[in-house]
Design an enzyme around this catalytic site. Structure first.
Site, PDB file in Angstrom:
ATOM      1  N   ARG A   1      82.817  38.378 -52.501  1.00 48.94           N
ATOM      2  CA  ARG A   1      82.100  37.218 -51.952  1.00 48.94           C
ATOM      3  C   ARG A   1      80.620  37.231 -52.327  1.00 48.94           C
ATOM      4  O   ARG A   1      80.028  36.170 -52.522  1.00 48.94           O
ATOM      5  CB  ARG A   1      82.242  37.196 -50.439  1.00 48.94           C
ATOM      6  CG  ARG A   1      83.634  36.784 -50.033  1.00 48.94           C
ATOM      7  CD  ARG A   1      83.780  36.741 -48.551  1.00 48.94           C
ATOM      8  NE  ARG A   1      85.060  36.180 -48.180  1.00 48.94           N
ATOM      9  CZ  ARG A   1      85.685  36.447 -47.047  1.00 48.94           C
ATOM     10  NH1 ARG A   1      85.139  37.262 -46.168  1.00 48.94           N
ATOM     11  NH2 ARG A   1      86.840  35.893 -46.785  1.00 48.94           N
TER      12      ARG A   1
ATOM     13  N   LYS B   1     105.151  30.448 -42.382  1.00 48.49           N
ATOM     14  CA  LYS B   1     105.626  29.463 -41.421  1.00 48.49           C
ATOM     15  C   LYS B   1     105.473  28.014 -41.845  1.00 48.49           C
ATOM     16  O   LYS B   1     104.475  27.643 -42.464  1.00 48.49           O
ATOM     17  CB  LYS B   1     104.854  29.647 -40.113  1.00 48.49           C
ATOM     18  CG  LYS B   1     105.190  30.950 -39.430  1.00 48.49           C
ATOM     19  CD  LYS B   1     104.396  31.088 -38.160  1.00 48.49           C
ATOM     20  CE  LYS B   1     104.883  32.292 -37.367  1.00 48.49           C
ATOM     21  NZ  LYS B   1     104.075  32.492 -36.172  1.00 48.49           N
TER      22      LYS B   1
ATOM     23  N   GLY C   1      94.671  32.535 -48.559  1.00 47.49           N
ATOM     24  CA  GLY C   1      94.572  33.998 -48.514  1.00 47.49           C
ATOM     25  C   GLY C   1      95.621  34.755 -49.284  1.00 47.49           C
ATOM     26  O   GLY C   1      95.297  35.509 -50.205  1.00 47.49           O
TER      27      GLY C   1
ATOM     28  N   GLY D   1      91.036  28.984 -44.897  1.00 42.57           N
ATOM     29  CA  GLY D   1      91.158  27.924 -43.891  1.00 42.57           C
ATOM     30  C   GLY D   1      90.540  26.625 -44.359  1.00 42.57           C
ATOM     31  O   GLY D   1      91.094  25.537 -44.162  1.00 42.57           O
TER      32      GLY D   1
HETATM   33  P1  AMP Z   1     100.923  32.663 -44.939  1.00 45.82           P
HETATM   34  O1  AMP Z   1      99.729  33.388 -44.381  1.00 45.82           O
HETATM   35  O2  AMP Z   1     101.521  31.668 -44.027  1.00 45.82           O
HETATM   36  O3  AMP Z   1     100.673  32.143 -46.332  1.00 45.82           O
HETATM   37  O4  AMP Z   1     102.074  33.769 -45.051  1.00 45.82           O
HETATM   38  C1  AMP Z   1     101.968  34.896 -45.881  1.00 45.82           C
HETATM   39  C2  AMP Z   1     102.907  35.963 -45.388  1.00 45.82           C
HETATM   40  O5  AMP Z   1     104.226  35.478 -45.370  1.00 45.82           O
HETATM   41  C3  AMP Z   1     102.910  37.189 -46.258  1.00 45.82           C
HETATM   42  O6  AMP Z   1     102.364  38.272 -45.544  1.00 45.82           O
HETATM   43  C4  AMP Z   1     104.378  37.419 -46.556  1.00 45.82           C
HETATM   44  O7  AMP Z   1     104.780  38.764 -46.430  1.00 45.82           O
HETATM   45  C5  AMP Z   1     105.070  36.579 -45.514  1.00 45.82           C
HETATM   46  N1  AMP Z   1     106.425  36.166 -45.956  1.00 45.82           N
HETATM   47  C6  AMP Z   1     106.752  35.575 -47.095  1.00 45.82           C
HETATM   48  N2  AMP Z   1     108.090  35.401 -47.179  1.00 45.82           N
HETATM   49  C7  AMP Z   1     108.606  35.908 -46.032  1.00 45.82           C
HETATM   50  C8  AMP Z   1     109.940  36.028 -45.539  1.00 45.82           C
HETATM   51  N3  AMP Z   1     110.979  35.599 -46.246  1.00 45.82           N
HETATM   52  N4  AMP Z   1     110.115  36.581 -44.328  1.00 45.82           N
HETATM   53  C9  AMP Z   1     109.039  37.035 -43.629  1.00 45.82           C
HETATM   54  N5  AMP Z   1     107.768  36.941 -44.038  1.00 45.82           N
HETATM   55  C10 AMP Z   1     107.555  36.388 -45.242  1.00 45.82           C
END
Ligand code: AMP
Length: 405
Positions: A35, A198, A354, A377
Site C-alpha cells: 500500500r 457467499k 480481497g 470494499g
Molecule cells: P469472499 O470473501 O466472499 O470473496 O470469499 C472468499 C473465501 O471463500 C475464500 O476464503 C475461499 O476459501 C472461500 N470459498 C471458496 N469456495 C468455497 C467453497 N466451495 N466452500 C467454502 N468456502 C469457499
C-alpha cells in the site's frame, strides 16, 4: 483535469493515503508495504513538481485515543527510504503543533501526521475535525481508494474546504478509470467471474452487472446455493438457505436479459473441510450426504476456460474454491492463468476484491492482468453501482454536507 496534468510547484499538498499496512506485533516491522508503494507515484509527483507534502492516513482500528501499536511513527523510517527523504513526524493529527510544522515546510519536504483514527471524529465524518485538517495544506489530494466508500473526515468532509483546489491522486484516478472501463463501455463479449463464499456478499454486484455483461461465471461457495435453488443435492456444502429465492430471481433475470449464466456442472468434493480430507469429483447436482464441494470440477474448468478465452473484457472477483488449500486450488489457479492468457490475446482484465487479489498474487500473476484493484470494499460498492462519498467529494464543485455530528 487529470492528476498528472496538475502542477504542485510551491503548493503545500494535504494527501490522504492508505498506509494501513500490517505490522509485526512486537517489533512493529512492516510485513507488507504494497500500500505504501502504491502511493509513491502521487507523492513523488508532488515533490518533483516542487511542492511539499502533508501526509495523512489511518492505521488499524484503534478504539479511542492513542495506542502504541497503531502509531504511524512506526512507518516513518520506511517511508523515508521509499521517498529517499527525511520525514518529519507530528504526534498529533490536528492542532497547534501540526499547524506549526506544516507552516514551516519548504518545497520538497515531507510531514507525516499521526493516525487519524486516534480521533473518533475521523470515522464520524466530523466537520470541525475536517476543518482542522484542512488548515494543514492549501491543496487536497485523495489517493486512498480503500476508504473512498466511507464518508470520513479525511476522505470526504475535508474536501469541503478545498473548492477548486482538490483532486484524486494517481492511484485513486487509476482505480476509477479501470472500473469505469468495465462498467461504462466494456468491449463485448464481457465476462464477469464471480466467486467467493457467499451469495449475500455479492448479490448487489451480480444484479448491477446483469444488464452489462454477456456472460457471468459463478463459482466458489456461492454456487451451491444456486444448485440447491435448482433442486440439486449438495451434501454438506456451503449454502445460504435464505438466499435461495434470490438465486432463483437471478437465474430468471439472466434468462430474460439473454445473459449466459455459467454455473459449475461438476465439483471436487471432500469428506471434511481440510487439505488432507478424502476427495473425489462428481456431478454438482449429486453430492453425496456427508461430502462438501470445495472446488469446481474438471468439466467446469474446461467450460469456464472457453468462455474466458473468447472474452474481450473480463472482471474477476472471488475465488472458484477454497484456493488457500492446495487440494482445492486447481479451479482458481486455472481460471487465473486463463485470465492472463486472454489478456495476452488482447482482452482487458480487471481483478479485484480481497481474495481474488490474494489468488492472483499467489501465482505471481499480478503484472500479467490489465489491472489489479486494491480497494476490496470500495471496489465492491463501486461494482454495485453506488456512488462513493470520497469520489463525490472530489467531483462536486461546491461545498457539500454528507453527515455531521
Ligand atoms: P469472499 O470473501 O466472499 O470473496 O470469499 C472468499 C473465501 O471463500 C475464500 O476464503 C475461499 O476459501 C472461500 N470459498 C471458496 N469456495 C468455497 C467453497 N466451495 N466452500 C467454502 N468456502 C469457499
Amino acid at each position: 483535469m487529470s492528476f498528472k496534468d496538475l502542477n504542485f510547484s510551491n503548493k503545500k499538498v494535504l494527501v490522504r493515503v492508505d498506509f494501513n499496512v500490517p505490522l509485526e506485533p512486537d517489533t512493529f516491522r512492516i510485513t507488507d508495504d504494497t500500500r505504501m508503494k502504491a502511493a509513491l507515484p502521487t507523492l513523488n509527483k508532488v515533490l518533483n513538481d516542487g511542492g511539499s507534502l502533508v501526509i495523512m492516513s489511518h492505521l488499524g482500528r484503534p478504539k479511542l485515543g492513542f495506542e502504541e501499536k497503531f502509531s504511524l511513527k512506526h512507518i516513518v523510517s520506511h517511508l523515508g527510504d521509499l521517498l529517499n527523504k527525511e520525514i518529519q513526524f507530528c504526534g498529533d493529527s490536528i492542532g497547534e503543533e501540526a499547524q506549526k510544522m506544516s507552516s514551516e515546510l519548504k518545497p520538497g519536504q515531507v510531514l507525516l501526521i499521526e493516525n487519524l483514527r486516534f480521533y473518533k471524529h475521523e470515522t464520524s465524518g466530523n466537520l470541525y475535525f475536517a476543518e482542522e485538517l484542512s488548515k494543514l495544506g492549501d491543496f487536497y489530494v485523495n489517493d486512498a481508494f480503500g476508504t473512498a466508500h466511507r464518508a470520513h473526515a479525511s476522505t470526504t468532509m475535508v474536501a469541503n474546504f478545498f473548492t477548486g483546489k482538490k483532486s484524486f491522486g494517481n492511484l485513486l484516478e487509476n482505480e476509477i478509470n479501470s472500473l469505469e472501463k468495465v462498467l461504462s463501455a466494456p468491449k463485448k463479449p464481457f465476462t464477469a467471474i464471480i466467486g467467493g463464499a457467499k451469495v449475500s456478499g455479492k448479490i448487489n454486484v451480480i444484479e448491477n452487472l446483469l444488464d452489462k455483461v454477456t456472460d457471468i461465471i459463478i463459482g466458489g461457495g456461492m454456487s451451491y446455493t444456486f444448485i440447491k435453488a435448482q433442486g440439486g443435492k449438495i451434501g454438506s456444502s456451503l449454502v445460504e438457505d435464505n438466499q435461495i429465492s434470490t438465486a432463483k430471481d437471478i437465474l430468471k433475470k439472466a434468462e430474460k436479459l439473454g445473459v449466459n449464466l455459467h454455473i459449475p456442472t461438476d465439483t471436487v468434493i471432500a469428506d471434511s473441510f481440510s487439505n488432507d480430507a478424502n476427495t473425489d469429483e462428481c456431478d454438482i447436482f449429486e453430492i453425496p450426504d456427508g461430502w462438501m464441494g470445495l472446488d469446481i470440477g474438471t468439466k467446469s474448468i474446461k467450460q469456464f476456460k472457453e468462455v474466458i478465452s473468447r472474452s474481450s473484457t473480463i472482471l474477476w472477483n472471488g475465488p472458484m474454491g477454497v484456493f488457500e488449500m492446495e487440494s482445492f486450488e486447481k479451479g482458481t489457479k486455472v481460471i487465473a492463468y486463463s485470465v492472463v492468457e486472454a489478456t495476452k490475446n488482447g482482452a482487458y482484465s480487471l481483478v479485484g476484491g480481497g481474495d481474488s487479489v490474494a489468488a492472483i498474487n499467489r501465482y505471481n500473476l499480478g503484472d500479467e492482468v490489465s489491472y489489479v484493484s486494491t480497494g476490496g470494499g470500495a471496489m465492491l460498492e463501486y461494482l454495485e453501482g453506488k456512488e462513493l462519498p470520497g469520489v463525490i467529494a472530489i467531483n462536486q464543485k461546491e461545498g457539500f454536507r454528507l453527515n455531521e455530528d
